[in-house]
Design a protein around this motif. Structure first.
Motif: not given
Length: 268
Positions: A61-84
């Protein structure tokens, strides 16, 4: 016999190349992390727990992502597109925003829940939520509201929508968590209208109010007409004549017979 999450992890494909196996391992880690962040939040999720769920060594896990925070950034995000959600009658903007946000979480729960679950304990998650509420690039309703306190009204709209998401998907408040999404929109949408309408030109707001009043009056008229029909047929069935009905309603006997043809015949 029960088995651990490590036992259920998909084994690497023996025929795959080294790069393919590495990508497969990375995806297993991402899937495990996404599920745990969504279920436990950032603070309670550990690298060891992610590794166990993915069926890999924690060092990988550490080899692929380095830290828990980097792993969190990779899996999360509120990508709500509200234009419509901006398209439509301006007074119904609140309803459209709430409807869209609920549908987006239902479609992308594995992406949104890690952020919602972690926003009180992880700065990056809190930042993502703030951007979703007040950033013009990710919350486009902030660009369409005008008038006094437009920024504050925009933030309040986003805050109220966020509160519904927390109550529905995290706290599981009865009556909110188990309600159909459209019913929540029907009940809460009008509560958002004062925040939306405050910036509309007076003429437009007045016109919208007049049209809403007209629609209510038409609904009342239709309901009253249906009730008149019901009472007229009841009276005819009880032995009243078309002349009697006409005198009560201020119409001719012929007009009453035309409006309720064969009512007396049906009753006999």
């Amino acid at each position: 016999m029960t088995s651990s999450r490590m036992d259920t992890a998909a084994p690497p494909n023996a025929t795959a190349s080294r790069a393919q196996r590495r990508e497969q391992t990375r995806q297993q880690i991402l899937d495990a992390a996404r599920a745990l962040f969504a279920d436990r939040g950032y603070l309670e999720t550990t690298i060891r727990a992610i590794a166990q769920r993915a069926g890999v060594d924690p060092a990988l896990v550490m080899q692929h992502f380095g830290a828990k925070s980097a792993l969190f950034d990779a899996v999360s995000g509120i990508a709500i597109t509200l234009d419509d959600a901006l398209e439509g009658p301006p007074e119904q903007l609140g309803e459209r925003l709430l409807r869209h946000a609920l549908a987006d979480v239902d479609r992308k729960e594995d992406r949104t829940m890690p952020v919602l679950r972690s926003m009180l304990t992880h700065p990056e998650a809190a930042h993502a939520v703030r951007c979703a509420i007040v950033n013009p690039e990710t919350s486009p309703w902030t660009r369409v509201l005008a008038g006094p306190d437009a920024d504050r009204r925009s933030a309040l709209i986003g805050t109220l929508v966020l509160g519904v998401l927390v109550a529905r998907y995290m706290v599981h408040i009865p009556g909110v968590a188990d309600a159909p999404a459209e019913r929540l929109v029907e009940l809460l949408g009008p509560c958002l209208r004062p925040l939306v309408m405050a910036g509309l030109p007076p003429g437009l707001a007045a016109a919208d109010g007049a049209l809403e009043a007209l629609a209510e009056a038409e609904n009342a008229r239709a309901a009253a007409a249906a009730q008149v029909d019901e009472y007229a047929r009841t009276a005819l069935a009880a032995g009243a004549s078309y002349g009697d009905i006409g005198r009560v309603l201020g119409m001719s006997r012929q007009a009453a017979r035309k409006r309720w043809p064969n009512a007396q015949d049906e009753a006999s």
